[in-house]
Design a protein around this motif. Structure first.
Motif, PDB file in Angstrom:
ATOM      1  N   GLU A 332       0.319  -1.764  -9.057  1.00 55.58           N
ATOM      2  CA  GLU A 332       1.279  -1.915  -7.958  1.00 55.58           C
ATOM      3  C   GLU A 332       1.545  -3.381  -7.634  1.00 55.58           C
ATOM      4  O   GLU A 332       2.688  -3.795  -7.479  1.00 55.58           O
ATOM      5  CB  GLU A 332       0.762  -1.160  -6.720  1.00 55.58           C
ATOM      6  CG  GLU A 332       1.681  -1.186  -5.520  1.00 55.58           C
ATOM      7  CD  GLU A 332       1.349  -2.311  -4.554  1.00 55.58           C
ATOM      8  OE1 GLU A 332       2.232  -2.650  -3.731  1.00 55.58           O
ATOM      9  OE2 GLU A 332       0.225  -2.856  -4.615  1.00 55.58           O
ATOM     10  N   ASP A 346       2.764   5.277  -3.530  1.00 56.49           N
ATOM     11  CA  ASP A 346       2.793   4.547  -4.797  1.00 56.49           C
ATOM     12  C   ASP A 346       2.946   5.464  -6.004  1.00 56.49           C
ATOM     13  O   ASP A 346       3.148   4.986  -7.117  1.00 56.49           O
ATOM     14  CB  ASP A 346       1.530   3.692  -4.959  1.00 56.49           C
ATOM     15  CG  ASP A 346       1.650   2.683  -6.100  1.00 56.49           C
ATOM     16  OD1 ASP A 346       2.679   1.968  -6.135  1.00 56.49           O
ATOM     17  OD2 ASP A 346       0.750   2.622  -6.957  1.00 56.49           O
ATOM     18  N   THR A 347       2.864   6.788  -5.817  1.00 53.50           N
ATOM     19  CA  THR A 347       3.081   7.690  -6.961  1.00 53.50           C
ATOM     20  C   THR A 347       4.495   7.562  -7.500  1.00 53.50           C
ATOM     21  O   THR A 347       4.729   7.797  -8.689  1.00 53.50           O
ATOM     22  CB  THR A 347       2.816   9.160  -6.592  1.00 53.50           C
ATOM     23  OG1 THR A 347       3.744   9.588  -5.587  1.00 53.50           O
ATOM     24  CG2 THR A 347       1.390   9.352  -6.090  1.00 53.50           C
ATOM     25  N   TYR A 350       4.428   4.594  -9.786  1.00 53.71           N
ATOM     26  CA  TYR A 350       3.620   4.899 -10.963  1.00 53.71           C
ATOM     27  C   TYR A 350       4.413   5.748 -11.964  1.00 53.71           C
ATOM     28  O   TYR A 350       4.501   5.418 -13.154  1.00 53.71           O
ATOM     29  CB  TYR A 350       2.348   5.643 -10.535  1.00 53.71           C
ATOM     30  CG  TYR A 350       1.392   5.903 -11.679  1.00 53.71           C
ATOM     31  CD1 TYR A 350       0.352   5.025 -11.953  1.00 53.71           C
ATOM     32  CD2 TYR A 350       1.534   7.021 -12.504  1.00 53.71           C
ATOM     33  CE1 TYR A 350      -0.525   5.246 -13.006  1.00 53.71           C
ATOM     34  CE2 TYR A 350       0.671   7.250 -13.562  1.00 53.71           C
ATOM     35  CZ  TYR A 350      -0.352   6.360 -13.804  1.00 53.71           C
ATOM     36  OH  TYR A 350      -1.208   6.585 -14.864  1.00 53.71           O
ATOM     37  N   HIS A 367      -2.614   1.234 -17.248  1.00 53.58           N
ATOM     38  CA  HIS A 367      -2.697   1.006 -15.807  1.00 53.58           C
ATOM     39  C   HIS A 367      -4.016   0.344 -15.433  1.00 53.58           C
ATOM     40  O   HIS A 367      -5.073   0.686 -15.957  1.00 53.58           O
ATOM     41  CB  HIS A 367      -2.571   2.330 -15.048  1.00 53.58           C
ATOM     42  CG  HIS A 367      -2.599   2.166 -13.569  1.00 53.58           C
ATOM     43  ND1 HIS A 367      -1.517   1.711 -12.847  1.00 53.58           N
ATOM     44  CD2 HIS A 367      -3.587   2.358 -12.670  1.00 53.58           C
ATOM     45  CE1 HIS A 367      -1.832   1.648 -11.578  1.00 53.58           C
ATOM     46  NE2 HIS A 367      -3.093   2.022 -11.440  1.00 53.58           N
ATOM     47  N   LEU A 377      -7.037   4.301  -9.947  1.00 54.97           N
ATOM     48  CA  LEU A 377      -6.726   5.733  -9.892  1.00 54.97           C
ATOM     49  C   LEU A 377      -7.794   6.508  -9.130  1.00 54.97           C
ATOM     50  O   LEU A 377      -7.503   7.547  -8.527  1.00 54.97           O
ATOM     51  CB  LEU A 377      -6.605   6.307 -11.308  1.00 54.97           C
ATOM     52  CG  LEU A 377      -5.528   5.708 -12.216  1.00 54.97           C
ATOM     53  CD1 LEU A 377      -5.489   6.459 -13.544  1.00 54.97           C
ATOM     54  CD2 LEU A 377      -4.160   5.734 -11.555  1.00 54.97           C
ATOM     55  N   ASN A 388      -2.411   8.602  -7.087  1.00 56.89           N
ATOM     56  CA  ASN A 388      -1.949   8.220  -8.420  1.00 56.89           C
ATOM     57  C   ASN A 388      -2.722   8.917  -9.535  1.00 56.89           C
ATOM     58  O   ASN A 388      -2.217   9.083 -10.646  1.00 56.89           O
ATOM     59  CB  ASN A 388      -2.016   6.707  -8.612  1.00 56.89           C
ATOM     60  CG  ASN A 388      -0.745   6.017  -8.174  1.00 56.89           C
ATOM     61  OD1 ASN A 388       0.306   6.631  -8.062  1.00 56.89           O
ATOM     62  ND2 ASN A 388      -0.834   4.725  -7.911  1.00 56.89           N
TER      63      ASN A 388
END
Length: 505
Positions: A332, A346-347, A350, A367, A377, A388
């Motif tokens: 992020e 934030d999904t 992602y 990631h 995660l 996430n």
């Protein structure tokens, strides 16, 4: 009688309005016809992959959680006060392994700035209290074996980078295999294999990453000749990636002395088999970035990952046009992520990042991190899934390697189409709705629907088809059950991501 006729006329007009069909006015809603999809590319079967920082493996100074930041100390000590000592991660933890395996198969990248100055202690003695001169960190055999077992046991593949600090160099400052050789010999001895590696992590920020003073592109080119010669002779099966730089093209400010253009313009030109780069859309509040949750759903923010790719893609096209391009570190925001990186909001970033980069030809996205800091995660130490993680689980379960372009778009929705994973015939449509307005999609086939939502954008609880996603009492994953939907109009809730799986086409 006239009055009755008027009433009947009004009723007929009202009924006609209620049953109005846009097609009668030339505005029929388009249908997403799966028979008309265009194949535009493919991704690696390990497209969605992860980083475990070298700092996590050896234990060291990593980002302080926001709630523990001492502002007075930060004013006095600066960046040093934003980090704290973390314990080495337990890569044998059953819960961690179970949750990681569910995302696979993946590449596990063990690297980061710490890897640039890490000394491999090639014996079974207790861990050195202090790294030898020319190094800053110590990696033991036991810690590296944990990495190899974690990779092998879960059907993953290892990606890494190596030390480049003064400790590996001869008296003239030249690169030597003093550290890479014992690490590779031990890796072979415990049945390990390195699939790919960068010479070192983020040469664009060499002066901050442990490189010798005055390190420049010419020195990089000389190092690369020695490094690649050694690799091709001793471990020809390992792909050489590079440069693994970050922040260029105006994303995080300008990079001058060690810019990718300058590295690749050297003679001889570094010949990477895989062109790698890193991407962070901004700097976190922890390091005085100015991002806020208000940015997290904007099209500018969601599309910034394509802007981050543009610079490196142009460099790849100019210097190494046949090299596949991998994003080997992303999250992020730099400096451990913002507080909301650990929440549902934030999904959208992602999943959009994966979808957009797959469409642009990026083969792998790694990631950062698996279980350290806000952008991880999993929660650090408890390994409880964050939003996430659930997004990653859905992507990993349904999105296959073939990438298609949607024949039409719907305002407010972002539509990404892949082959259905583990199916010879089928598709998965991922529909992201980052707006506060419900929308719809007209589909030409029946499907199974998996809708990811949350009651709070900045919360850590998420739902699948209205039911909270959480681990079972034994830490096993819940069943991901879809809802059967017929062809035709499918509702896409506000602030949701919907996966539609279609088999047999």
């Amino acid at each position: 009688m006239d009055q009755l006729v008027k009433i009947l006329f009004v009723l007929v007009m009202m009924l006609s309005l209620w049953s109005f069909d846009p097609s009668e006015n030339g505005e029929k809603e388009p249908v997403l016809d799966l028979a008309k999809l265009n194949l535009i590319g493919s991704v690696d079967e390990r497209f969605q992959s992860i980083n475990v920082e070298m700092c996590e493996v050896v234990g060291g100074q990593f980002w302080v959680p926001y709630h523990l930041i001492d502002t007075a100390r930060v004013k006095k000590e600066g960046l040093a006060a934003l980090k704290r000592k973390i314990d080495p991660i337990n890569l044998y933890n059953p819960k961690l392994r179970k949750l990681t395996e569910a995302l696979g198969p993946m590449y596990i990248r063990v690297s980061g700035t710490w890897a640039n100055t890490t000394y491999f202690q090639n014996d079974d003695s207790p861990k050195l209290a202090k790294a030898p001169e020319g190094f800053e960190n110590v990696l033991t055999r036991n810690e590296w074996k944990g990495v190899i077992d974690f990779v092998n046991d879960l059907d993953n593949q290892l990606v890494t980078s190596f030390a480049i600090s003064k400790g590996i160099r001869d008296e003239k400052g030249n690169w030597t295999p003093a550290q890479i050789q014992p690490l590779l010999e031990y890796t072979r001895a415990i049945n390990g294999k390195i699939a790919a590696a960068e010479m070192f992590n983020e040469p664009s920020h060499a002066s901050y990453g442990g490189a010798p003073e005055g390190y420049d592109p010419a020195q990089y080119a000389r190092d690369f000749v020695a490094f690649s010669t050694y690799v091709k002779r001793e471990i020809p099966s390992m792909k050489i990636m590079g440069p693994g730089s970050t922040g260029e093209g105006g994303i995080l400010g300008e990079v001058h002395e060690m810019g990718t253009d300058k590295i690749l313009a050297q003679n001889p030109k570094p010949g990477f088999e895989i062109f790698s780069y890193h991407y962070y859309g901004g700097v976190s509040n922890r390091c005085r970035g100015n991002l806020s949750p208000a940015d997290a759903l904007s099209q500018e923010w969601l599309s910034r990952t394509e802007l981050g790719l543009e610079y490196y893609e142009n460099a790849r096209n100019k210097y190494l046009p046949n090299a596949p391009i991998w994003l080997t570190e992303t999250a992020e925001a730099a400096c451990g992520g913002n507080p909301w990186a650990a929440t549902y909001i934030d999904t959208f970033r992602y999943l959009e990042q994966l979808g957009r980069l797959a469409q642009k030809g990026v083969k792998v996205v790694m990631h950062n991190t698996l279980a350290a800091s806000e952008y991880a995660l999993l929660e650090q130490y408890t390994f409880n899934p964050r939003p996430n993680y659930w997004a990653a689980l859905l992507w990993g379960k349904f999105m296959g390697t073939k990438v298609y372009r949607s024949p039409y778009q719907v305002e407010g929705l972002d539509i990404f189409i892949h082959s259905l994973k583990n199916s010879k015939k089928g598709y998965t449509i991922m529909v992201v709705n980052p707006t506060e307005k419900e929308s719809s999609l007209n589909l030409s086939s029946s499907a199974k629907q998996y809708t990811l939502t949350a009651d709070e954008l900045l919360g850590k609880t998420v739902k699948l088809n209205g039911k909270e996603l959480k681990l079972n009492a034994d830490d096993s994953l819940p069943e991901l059950s879809g809802v059967n939907v017929e062809k035709g109009t499918i509702k896409i809730p506000a602030l949701s991501t919907v996966f539609l799986t279609i088999e047999g086409l």
